[in-house]
Design a protein around this motif. Structure first.
Motif, short mmCIF file in Angstrom:
data_model
loop_
_atom_site.label_atom_id
_atom_site.label_comp_id
_atom_site.label_asym_id
_atom_site.label_seq_id
_atom_site.Cartn_x
_atom_site.Cartn_y
_atom_site.Cartn_z
N LEU A 68 0.83 -1.21 0.00
CA LEU A 68 0.00 0.00 0.00
C LEU A 68 0.87 1.26 0.00
O LEU A 68 0.48 2.28 -0.58
N ASP A 69 2.04 1.19 0.64
CA ASP A 69 2.96 2.34 0.61
C ASP A 69 3.43 2.61 -0.82
O ASP A 69 3.59 3.76 -1.22
N GLY A 70 3.68 1.53 -1.56
CA GLY A 70 4.08 1.70 -2.96
C GLY A 70 2.99 2.33 -3.80
O GLY A 70 3.26 3.19 -4.65
N ILE A 71 1.74 1.93 -3.56
CA ILE A 71 0.62 2.52 -4.30
C ILE A 71 0.46 3.99 -3.92
O ILE A 71 0.20 4.85 -4.77
N ALA A 72 0.64 4.29 -2.63
CA ALA A 72 0.55 5.68 -2.18
C ALA A 72 1.63 6.54 -2.84
O ALA A 72 1.37 7.67 -3.27
N TYR A 73 2.83 6.01 -2.92
CA TYR A 73 3.94 6.74 -3.55
C TYR A 73 3.62 6.99 -5.03
O TYR A 73 3.83 8.08 -5.55
N ALA A 74 3.11 5.97 -5.70
CA ALA A 74 2.74 6.11 -7.11
C ALA A 74 1.59 7.10 -7.27
O ALA A 74 1.53 7.86 -8.24
#
Length: 221
Positions: free
Chosen positions: A96-102
């Protein structure tokens, strides 16, 4: 630093190679049933596209989930195996952190929520103050039972679109699934700041569907 990143916690099989401050090559395919079949060919495809060899990789980044057991373990086991074979560190990041960053790269500044499909009419979710900072979660809940202060925020991810009636502002222009390129870039930022990401430990958040049968008949003496 040359990071090979992968994630199989969502329906996306996603792989990226990151170095020289940018994503050198990436590949993804949306197919929730073929993570194991697609992942290693994707690794080979990304390395070939970037003109690099697997022996040049200095670290691996893998999405820890949350996600379903079957898909999630494909990425984690593959990353752990490659890390052991290459004798390089393996870093785990919340998917989810990766999706937030994207989502931040797509223009979402925060605060906002990321929600992915957890099946069973549930979502995996986390709340963010900005694309790099998680405030709450990860957790798993029915979309209709999320706190009002969460559902009132702009929402990224496939879960927000699947249960759009539960969210006040589901963003169709935001990323829906995991991005290995975003995971790698986030890991590189944290490493450069001296903040080493955590280990590759799965975030299942709930017990598996398979259960040991109770009351079965013993057939051996």
């Amino acid at each position: 630093m040359l990071l090979l990143a992968m994630d199989t916690a969502t329906p996306a099989v996603t792989v990226a190679l990151y170095g020289e401050g940018r994503v050198l090559a990436s590949w993804e395919q949306i197919d929730a049933r073929r993570h194991g079949e697609l992942l290693m060919p994707a690794v080979d495809r990304v390395l070939t596209s970037a003109g690099r060899k697997i022996s040049e990789v200095t670290g691996l980044v893998v999405g820890n989930g949350p996600g379903p057991y079957t898909g999630l373990r494909v990425g984690l086991v593959t990353a752990a195996t490659l890390g052991a074979a290459l004798s390089v560190p393996v870093y785990g990041l919340c998917t989810l952190d990766g999706i937030a960053y994207a989502a931040g790269q797509a223009g979402l500044s925060g605060p906002f929520v990321v929600a992915t499909d957890a099946r069973r009419k549930e979502v995996y979710w986390a709340r963010y103050t900005d694309p790099r900072t998680r405030a709450t979660g990860p957790a798993v809940d029915r979309a209709g039972e999320l706190p009002a202060e969460v559902t009132a925020l702009p929402a990224a991810g496939a879960g927000a679109l699947l249960y759009a009636d539960a969210f006040a502002d589901p963003r169709r222009d935001a990323p829906r699934h995991a991005s290995a390129g975003a995971l790698a870039a986030l890991a590189a930022e944290r490493l450069a700041a001296g903040e080493e990401p955590g280990p590759p430990r799965p975030l299942y958040l709930r017990r598996p569907d398979a259960q040991v049968p109770a009351g079965y008949k013993v057939v051996t003496p």
